[in-house]
Design an enzyme around this catalytic site. Structure first.
Site, mmCIF file in Angstrom:
data_model
loop_
_atom_site.group_PDB
_atom_site.id
_atom_site.type_symbol
_atom_site.label_atom_id
_atom_site.label_comp_id
_atom_site.label_asym_id
_atom_site.label_seq_id
_atom_site.Cartn_x
_atom_site.Cartn_y
_atom_site.Cartn_z
ATOM 1 C CE1 TYR A 1 2.449 55.413 26.078
ATOM 2 C CE2 TYR A 1 1.176 55.639 28.101
ATOM 3 C CZ TYR A 1 1.266 55.248 26.773
ATOM 4 O OH TYR A 1 0.162 54.705 26.153
ATOM 5 C CG ASN B 1 -9.829 58.344 33.726
ATOM 6 O OD1 ASN B 1 -10.073 58.150 32.537
ATOM 7 N ND2 ASN B 1 -10.549 59.166 34.488
ATOM 8 C CG HIS C 1 -8.279 51.182 30.009
ATOM 9 N ND1 HIS C 1 -8.999 52.183 29.409
ATOM 10 C CD2 HIS C 1 -8.945 50.022 29.733
ATOM 11 C CE1 HIS C 1 -10.034 51.660 28.771
ATOM 12 N NE2 HIS C 1 -10.037 50.358 28.974
ATOM 13 N N GLY D 1 -17.932 61.107 32.048
ATOM 14 C CA GLY D 1 -16.776 61.549 31.267
ATOM 15 C C GLY D 1 -16.152 60.518 30.377
ATOM 16 C CB SER E 1 -16.109 59.080 23.890
ATOM 17 O OG SER E 1 -15.131 58.026 23.909
ATOM 18 C CB ALA F 1 -16.366 65.474 36.438
HETATM 19 N N1 APR Z 1 -16.623 66.394 32.605
HETATM 20 C C1 APR Z 1 -17.266 65.291 32.111
HETATM 21 N N2 APR Z 1 -17.058 64.813 30.860
HETATM 22 C C2 APR Z 1 -16.176 65.478 30.086
HETATM 23 C C3 APR Z 1 -15.484 66.635 30.523
HETATM 24 C C4 APR Z 1 -15.743 67.084 31.843
HETATM 25 N N3 APR Z 1 -15.120 68.167 32.328
HETATM 26 N N4 APR Z 1 -14.681 67.062 29.496
HETATM 27 C C5 APR Z 1 -14.859 66.198 28.468
HETATM 28 N N5 APR Z 1 -15.756 65.254 28.824
HETATM 29 C C6 APR Z 1 -16.231 64.110 28.041
HETATM 30 C C7 APR Z 1 -16.150 64.295 26.543
HETATM 31 O O1 APR Z 1 -17.339 64.880 26.024
HETATM 32 C C8 APR Z 1 -15.983 62.837 26.075
HETATM 33 O O2 APR Z 1 -17.251 62.243 25.833
HETATM 34 O O3 APR Z 1 -15.360 63.050 28.340
HETATM 35 C C9 APR Z 1 -15.328 62.126 27.262
HETATM 36 C C10 APR Z 1 -13.900 61.722 27.017
HETATM 37 O O4 APR Z 1 -13.907 60.746 26.000
HETATM 38 P P1 APR Z 1 -12.504 60.130 25.515
HETATM 39 O O5 APR Z 1 -11.532 61.243 25.293
HETATM 40 O O6 APR Z 1 -12.818 59.201 24.413
HETATM 41 O O7 APR Z 1 -11.974 59.326 26.794
HETATM 42 P P2 APR Z 1 -12.473 57.909 27.297
HETATM 43 O O8 APR Z 1 -13.907 57.699 26.967
HETATM 44 O O9 APR Z 1 -12.070 57.796 28.711
HETATM 45 O O10 APR Z 1 -11.574 56.917 26.404
HETATM 46 C C11 APR Z 1 -11.643 55.552 26.706
HETATM 47 O O11 APR Z 1 -9.866 55.150 25.125
HETATM 48 O O12 APR Z 1 -7.837 55.752 24.179
HETATM 49 C C12 APR Z 1 -8.458 54.918 25.094
HETATM 50 O O13 APR Z 1 -7.376 53.948 26.934
HETATM 51 C C13 APR Z 1 -7.944 55.144 26.490
HETATM 52 O O14 APR Z 1 -9.127 54.885 28.590
HETATM 53 C C14 APR Z 1 -9.173 55.485 27.302
HETATM 54 C C15 APR Z 1 -10.300 54.933 26.453
#
Ligand code: APR
Length: 253
Positions: free
Chosen positions: A72, A108, A125, A199, A201, A243
């Site tokens: 971290y 985030n 989170h 942004g 998943s 984004a």
């Molecule tokens: N602009 C927009 N979207 C983007 C970009 C970008 N430049 N680059 C990547 N992405 C998309 C990817 O296609 C993906 O669908 O952002 C998404 C990121 O997904 P994850 O990595 O799963 O992140 P997130 O959805 O925020 O995860 C949720 O999971 O591990 C936990 O606590 C953690 O808050 C996190 C949560």
């Protein structure tokens, strides 16, 4: 401008004058163009390189506090070195031009929305730049978790009275979200005219459920993501882009 993007621009501008206004939910993709790794992007995502159960769970921290604390500390250094991108700034500027219209909910743990000027951001989170006690520390009343003197380099600081360690102030796997934060996020999803998801998943609940909640109550739902996500089925429009590439145009009104 592609028709689907023009439609989204119109919907967002209209939401500024509608009851409930606009809710924006962001995920790690929001900060990707600021150089902060996402979690699930193939090859580059953190979870493609590290085991989340070892590094983002209480059991993992108890098993190896120094390893988790050090990981971290590295991520915190990355956040401090990063700068908000044009997407963060577009959201903050729109909120300044249209006070009270935009509710920003983020998964985030970085502070880029805040450094771009967004205020009252709902943080589902937690905050990677702050700490809290691993156990409720009866001695902690004399000081806040973020003020305790640092301990041995690379190791979590410990309470001088009861040896309780500090841990990062983020929500780990298997932990409950801050009740006030998820309640505020759900209220925003239930009341908004437009929900824009940027942004994420859509892999992690309850944040992933906000799109369906908004859709069910009649909100217009759009997604900004260069790739398909688990919640595309909840959206009226999937805007294939990033984004930085799309938010300045979407929030220009
Ligand atoms: N602009 C927009 N979207 C983007 C970009 C970008 N430049 N680059 C990547 N992405 C998309 C990817 O296609 C993906 O669908 O952002 C998404 C990121 O997904 P994850 O990595 O799963 O992140 P997130 O959805 O925020 O995860 C949720 O999971 O591990 C936990 O606590 C953690 O808050 C996190 C949560």
């Amino acid at each position: 401008m592609p028709k689907v993007l023009a439609q989204a621009v119109e919907r967002i501008a209209a939401a500024a004058c509608e009851p409930g206004g606009l809710c924006v939910l962001t995920g790690a993709g929001m900060s990707a163009e600021s150089g902060i790794a996402t979690f699930r992007d193939a090859m580059t995502g953190l979870w493609s390189r590290f085991d989340p159960m070892e590094l983002a769970s209480e059991d993992g921290f108890r098993a190896d506090p120094a390893r988790v604390w050090g990981w971290y500390e590295e991520r915190r250094a990355g956040v401090r070195a990063a700068q908000p991108n044009a997407g963060h700034h577009a959201l903050a500027a729109f909120a300044r031009r249209h006070p009270g219209v935009l509710t920003l909910v983020t998964q985030n743990v970085d502070d880029l929305h805040q450094r771009a000027g967004s205020v009252d951001t709902i943080r589902l989170h937690g905050d990677i730049l702050c700490d809290r006690w691993l156990e409720p520390c009866q001695h902690a009343t004399q000081r806040s978790a973020c003020d305790v003197a640092r301990a041995l380099p690379g190791r979590p600081p410990r309470c001088a009275d009861c040896d309780n360690p500090l841990r990062p102030g983020v929500v780990w796997f298997g932990e409950m979200l801050p009740p006030d934060a998820i309640a505020a996020a759900e209220r925003a999803a239930e009341g908004c005219a437009v929900l824009l998801v940027v942004g994420t998943s859509g892999a992690v609940w309850p944040a992933a459920g906000l799109a369906a909640q908004a859709r069910r109550q009649g909100a217009w739902v759009a997604i900004v993501n260069p790739h398909p996500s688990d919640i595309d089925g909840q959206a009226h429009a999937a805007l294939r882009g990033t984004a930085v590439g799309l938010l300045p145009a979407l929030f220009a009104s």
